[in-house]
Enzyme design. Sequence first.
Site, short mmCIF file in Angstrom:
data_model
loop_
_atom_site.label_atom_id
_atom_site.label_comp_id
_atom_site.label_asym_id
_atom_site.label_seq_id
_atom_site.Cartn_x
_atom_site.Cartn_y
_atom_site.Cartn_z
CE LYS A 1 24.78 42.21 15.47
NZ LYS A 1 25.60 43.25 15.82
NE ARG B 1 35.94 42.74 13.84
CZ ARG B 1 36.00 44.27 14.40
NH1 ARG B 1 37.17 44.81 15.04
NH2 ARG B 1 35.09 44.92 14.32
#
Length: 477
Positions: free
Chosen positions: A257, A331
């Site tokens: 990121k 997830r």
Amino acid sequence: MQIASAPLSNAALHAIVLTEGDLSVPAELDAAFGGALSAMVADEKFKAGAGASLTVRSMGKTSAKWVGIFGAGKGDANGARLAAGAASSFARKKGLTSLDINFQGGGKAHAEAIGEGIVAGNYRYDRYLPEARSTAALENFSVQGLDAPDADVLTGLIMGQARSLARDLINDPADDIYPETLAQAATKLGTERLQVEVWDHDRLKNAGMVGITAVGQGSDRKPRFVHMTYTPAGESKGNVALVGKGVTFDAGGLSIKPSGGMITMKCDMGGAAAVIGVMSAVEKLGLNVTVHGIFGAAENMLAGNSYKLGDVLTYNNGTTVEIHNTDAEGRLVLADCLCYVGKMDEVTHVVDLATLTGAAVVAVGEKYTALYSNDDDFAAELLGHAKSSGEGSWHMPLEESYNELLKSDIADIKNVGGRAAGSITAALFLQNFVVEGKTWSHLDIAGPAFLSAPQKHMEKGGAGPQVVTLLSWLRSI
Ligand code: BES
Ligand code: MN
Ligand code: ZN
């Protein structure tokens, strides 16, 4: 923080709560100020919007140090929560340790909301603040004008404190809260009725929890899996599992990121924090439901041994997943937990909570949780509890045809579906790991987990979303 059994006539803050329908200041109090309070209400065009406030130093005119007028909007329980929260927040800002708060009517729902709002408003994350910048917390308060016993306010306090625990865990830096210490936060809650099991890295590996171990493998802080079980004292009226994403820091992994996106990523265990918060209150509230609190904890870092793009994970339920982006890690962690819950036959309802996608922030912002479910009635039920708890939830579609976006050339699915409908495809990804026959809801709390601006009754930062909503649902079973 304690509720006083009698009115606190010497409270440091004397709070009057007004509603939109009745802006009249109590006559005796107004007289003590020579009519200045009612004049102020008129001058300032005070409309008693929920959480609005007018505050003045008493200057010896009353026994209180400060007098405040707080708005409760339409006067419903949500308005009462914001009024109490705003009063309590003001008390904290000024370091006032006692509060006497006066409502004009309201029952059980108001009492609970007020207790909860007082805790929320008084909360400050000050663990690392120098003393000069800290203020004293509320010690005593009393509530007048309610047609409900103190016990109901107390229930609200318990729910508020459950959320505060979640807020602390979210606000604590990732160097304090990593998988091992997040698991310890759960262990600390253990009692005879609340058993806590923690799996270490070896056990995770042996059990084939491929998502949690892959995501955690680039970190020096080894991952954990936690299963808390609350068994009610009396007959159990239901059996539910709450599942949380516990990514204690999300650097993005090799799909790193940028700094701007990483700065708040200590909040990425917000789902697990909410689960821990709920579990901290189930016994105190005497819930008569069996509740499983489950989370996977891992730190998503970059290193020579990080998991890679193109890797394929084979889950316990046989599903193979090709990694296209290591930043879509939540997830992968949740999938292991959902496989695990899938094997728990007695569980009928599963709710997972996760700071899962930036797309949910884009779609619904910080006031709303993006809610998905394989059962519309259950979705409606959770939406109802969110509404009465003063938390926003919005029902999103599990659009089946978007499963196309998750197709992989070499495995069952890939872990990202592209930019479009990013929060929906994340939910669809999770659905691959939900066993047929279980009622399931997925709550994407990426927006409300970490507030970039304060609300009327909450400072910015970690917010502990859905703790109160879930407790409200569990109490209704
Ligand atoms: N933890 C983030 C999601 C997030 C973003 C939470 C902002 C709170 C605030 C999640 O792991 C993530 O990085 N998601 C990616 C998914 C993408 C790679 C498909 C995202 O949203 O960009
Ligand atoms: Mn990520
Ligand atoms: Zn994440």
